[in-house]
Design an enzyme around this catalytic site. Structure first.
Site, PDB file in Angstrom:
ATOM      1  N   LYS A 175       0.827  -1.143   0.068  1.00 31.60           N
ATOM      2  CA  LYS A 175      -0.145   0.094   0.019  1.00 31.60           C
ATOM      3  C   LYS A 175       1.081   1.266   0.149  1.00 31.60           C
ATOM      4  O   LYS A 175       1.492   1.302   0.834  1.00 31.60           O
ATOM      5  CB  LYS A 175      -0.950  -0.055   1.264  1.00 31.60           C
ATOM      6  CG  LYS A 175      -1.972   1.271   1.170  1.00 31.60           C
ATOM      7  CD  LYS A 175      -2.660   1.478   2.717  1.00 31.60           C
ATOM      8  CE  LYS A 175      -1.909   2.653   3.505  1.00 31.60           C
ATOM      9  NZ  LYS A 175      -1.920   3.782   2.750  1.00 31.60           N
ATOM     10  N   GLU A 249      10.123   1.481  10.349  1.00 27.73           N
ATOM     11  CA  GLU A 249      11.222   2.344   9.764  1.00 27.73           C
ATOM     12  C   GLU A 249      10.357   3.717  10.236  1.00 27.73           C
ATOM     13  O   GLU A 249       9.583   4.084   9.348  1.00 27.73           O
ATOM     14  CB  GLU A 249      11.690   2.317   8.355  1.00 27.73           C
ATOM     15  CG  GLU A 249      12.452   1.387   8.208  1.00 27.73           C
ATOM     16  CD  GLU A 249      13.695   1.238   8.642  1.00 27.73           C
ATOM     17  OE1 GLU A 249      14.194   2.386   9.306  1.00 27.73           O
ATOM     18  OE2 GLU A 249      14.527   0.396   8.534  1.00 27.73           O
ATOM     19  N   CYS A 283      13.495  11.323   6.697  1.00 25.13           N
ATOM     20  CA  CYS A 283      14.005  11.105   8.279  1.00 25.13           C
ATOM     21  C   CYS A 283      15.266  11.074   8.692  1.00 25.13           C
ATOM     22  O   CYS A 283      15.836  10.806   9.931  1.00 25.13           O
ATOM     23  CB  CYS A 283      13.251   9.415   8.437  1.00 25.13           C
ATOM     24  SG  CYS A 283      14.045   8.754   7.091  1.00 25.13           S
ATOM     25  N   GLU A 373      10.785  15.945  15.753  1.00 24.71           N
ATOM     26  CA  GLU A 373      11.090  15.918  14.054  1.00 24.71           C
ATOM     27  C   GLU A 373      10.069  16.948  13.645  1.00 24.71           C
ATOM     28  O   GLU A 373       8.851  16.877  14.018  1.00 24.71           O
ATOM     29  CB  GLU A 373      10.658  14.462  13.690  1.00 24.71           C
ATOM     30  CG  GLU A 373      10.817  14.447  12.299  1.00 24.71           C
ATOM     31  CD  GLU A 373      10.290  12.932  11.728  1.00 24.71           C
ATOM     32  OE1 GLU A 373       9.279  12.453  12.347  1.00 24.71           O
ATOM     33  OE2 GLU A 373      11.200  12.157  11.326  1.00 24.71           O
TER      34      GLU A 373
END
Ligand code: NAD
Length: 469
Positions: A175, A249, A283, A373
């Site tokens: 997906k 991840e 990331c 983040e």
């Protein structure tokens, strides 16, 4: 632009998604691109059944035969590189040339690497570990793997997931992010032509519906997701239903430690590139710079000038209005912190979802911009005193994905890198990937490796076979 493919691939059939449509808009100029129909959960069930049915034959194929299919797919990706780069650029707002030159060659190389790697797996030697009994190790595929990708590098993340899973002999229900399905959907005809039916199924839909359904599916044996920490936690919770293997991840907040003896110009050039590449939606973005006392003023002065000179067309926009709001709210809060100075950028741009490349100096360790983040073109700079302080601050973070050290003293570089808790430490460089080298994190950045032999092994189960002689 040629017709944009919006069909799904289920059991080798190209079909319409039967749920509601997701409308995609260009991050560059906010114009409507296309409506993409989502899969229903019943369609996901068909894809899972197809993957289960296709598994025994795909697993039984020789490594060489599986590799041959993956090589053909890699060739097809190369042949279609222009089209795929156009689609990704349209969908994400990425600069076309960057997509074509930086990402496309790596994407096909990942398929080639795993095609070869699956023929080279190693393990303990077979032998008589108990007298009269011969033992051997097998590495077998897990079964059907559900794979869920993010929007920042849609096709690249697909390659990182699909290539090792299929090479190891698993079958896949994949997906893409609901925001960025176009490149994978642009390959459904090719997948239908090159792979046996059911080996690789592509379904679309929202994470909260289709992603959740995949992560909780009783007939899926492993789920691999790249996304935010929050998503990772939800996937973990769903995966408990049948004790699925998980491969996560997740986010990152990469520290860059610049010592007094580093090459300042090289550091500034790399920070300007890798702090803002892909509009910081990465990331591993170089977003948390620590600079030693003596060179702090010079680094700040040079980096400020360099960041002010970034052409936003080179870094592209943020993926959505929502993501731009998130980035903007971090910066607006930072503006209210008395000791923080925004020396470059700090504002939305009145075009698509662009945001100014932003540099925030004099940041302190417990500031939100240092800890969280942001996932946008925002870099913080913090002054440090000595190596121990830099190591402590770099590690004082809930993430552990990427890091970097800048010094001419190679002994110091090794000593400091051995103390860091990050999946990668680049020394006097940044953002260099090789298919052969692993990528993956510590702490809330998740676990499991992408790329390399370790990534391939993650999609296998080690087995012990013993025979009485
Ligand atoms: P996201 O978490 O919003 O979505 C990622 C994927 O998960 C999407 O396909 C989404 O539909 C799906 N999803 C969402 N909720 C789900 C649920 N409850 N169950 C199952 N699936 C669900 O992430 P994003 O915004 O697309 O990407 C940005 C994030 O990804 C950032 O945090 C970034 O750091 C991370 N990321 C990590 C890596 C890495 O290698 N560690 C690489 C790229 C991006």
């Amino acid at each position: 632009m040629e017709k944009i493919e919006t069909h799904l691939l289920i059991n080798g059939n190209i079909v319409d998604g039967e749920a509601e449509k997701t409308s995609l808009f260009s991050p560059e100029n906010n114009e409507f691109i296309v409506d993409v129909p989502c899969a229903t959960t019943a369609q996901v069930d068909l894809a899972v059944d197809a993957a289960n049915a296709a598994f025994p034959a795909w697993k039984r194929k020789s490594f060489a035969d599986r590799a041959t299919v993956l090589y053909k797919f890699a060739d097809r990706i190369d042949e279609k590189a222009q089209l795929l780069a156009k689609l990704e650029s349209l969908n994400c707002g990425k600069p076309f040339q960057r997509m074509l030159e930086d990402e496309m060659p790596a994407i096909s190389d990942h398929f080639r690497f795993f095609a070869g790697a699956c023929r080279c797996m190693s393990g303990s030697a077979a032998g008589e570990y108990l007298e009269g009994f011969t033992s051997m190790i097998r590495r077998d595929p897990v079964g059907v793997v559900g794979q869920i990708a993010p929007w920042n590098y849609p096709l690249m993340m697909a390659a990182w997931k699909i290539a090792p899973a299929l090479a190891a002999g698993n079958t896949v229900v994949f997906k893409p992010s609901e925001c960025t399905p176009l490149t994978m959907l642009g390959l459904v005809e090719d997948i239908k032509e090159l792979f046996p039916a059911g080996v690789l199924n592509i379904v679309t839909g929202k994470g909260s519906v289709i992603g959740k359904h995949i992560a909780g599916h009783e007939k899926i044996q492993m789920v691999s997701v790249t996304g935010s920490v929050n998503t990772g936690k939800q996937v973990l919770a769903s995966a408990t239903s049948n004790v699925k293997r998980t491969h996560l991840e997740l986010g990152g907040k990469a520290p860059v430690i610049a010592f007094d003896d580093c090459d300042i110009d090289d550091l500034v050039e790399n920070m300007t590139l890798w702090g803002y590449y892909n509009a910081g939606q990465d990331c591993t973005a170089a977003c948390r710079l620590y600079v030693q006392d003596k060179i702090y003023p010079e680094v700040v002065e040079k980096l400020t000038a360099a960041v002010k000179s970034i052409d936003v067309n080179d870094i592209g926009p943020l993926i959505s209005a929502e993501q731009r709001e998130i980035v903007s709210s971090f910066v607006e809060r930072a503006k209210k912190v008395p000791h923080l100075k925004i020396v470059a950028g700090g504002n939305k741009i009145d075009r698509g979802y662009f945001y100014e490349p932003t540099l925030i100096i004099d940041a302190r360790q417990d500031d939100e911009v240092v800890q969280e983040e942001i996932f946008g073109p925002v870099v913080s700079v913090t002054r440090f005193n000595d190596a121990d302080q830099a190591i402590e601050w770099a590690n004082d973070c809930k993430y552990g994905l990427a890091s970097s050290i800048w010094t001419r003293d190679i002994e110091k570089a090794h000593r400091v890198s051995s103390m860091l808790q990050f999946g990668v430490t680049w020394i006097n460089t940044y953002f260099m990937y090789a298919s052969e080298m692993p990528h993956g994190g510590f702490k809330m950045s998740g676990y499991g490796k992408d790329l390399s032999m370790y990534g391939l092994e993650d999609y296998t189960v080690v087995r012990h076979i013993m025979v009485k002689m």
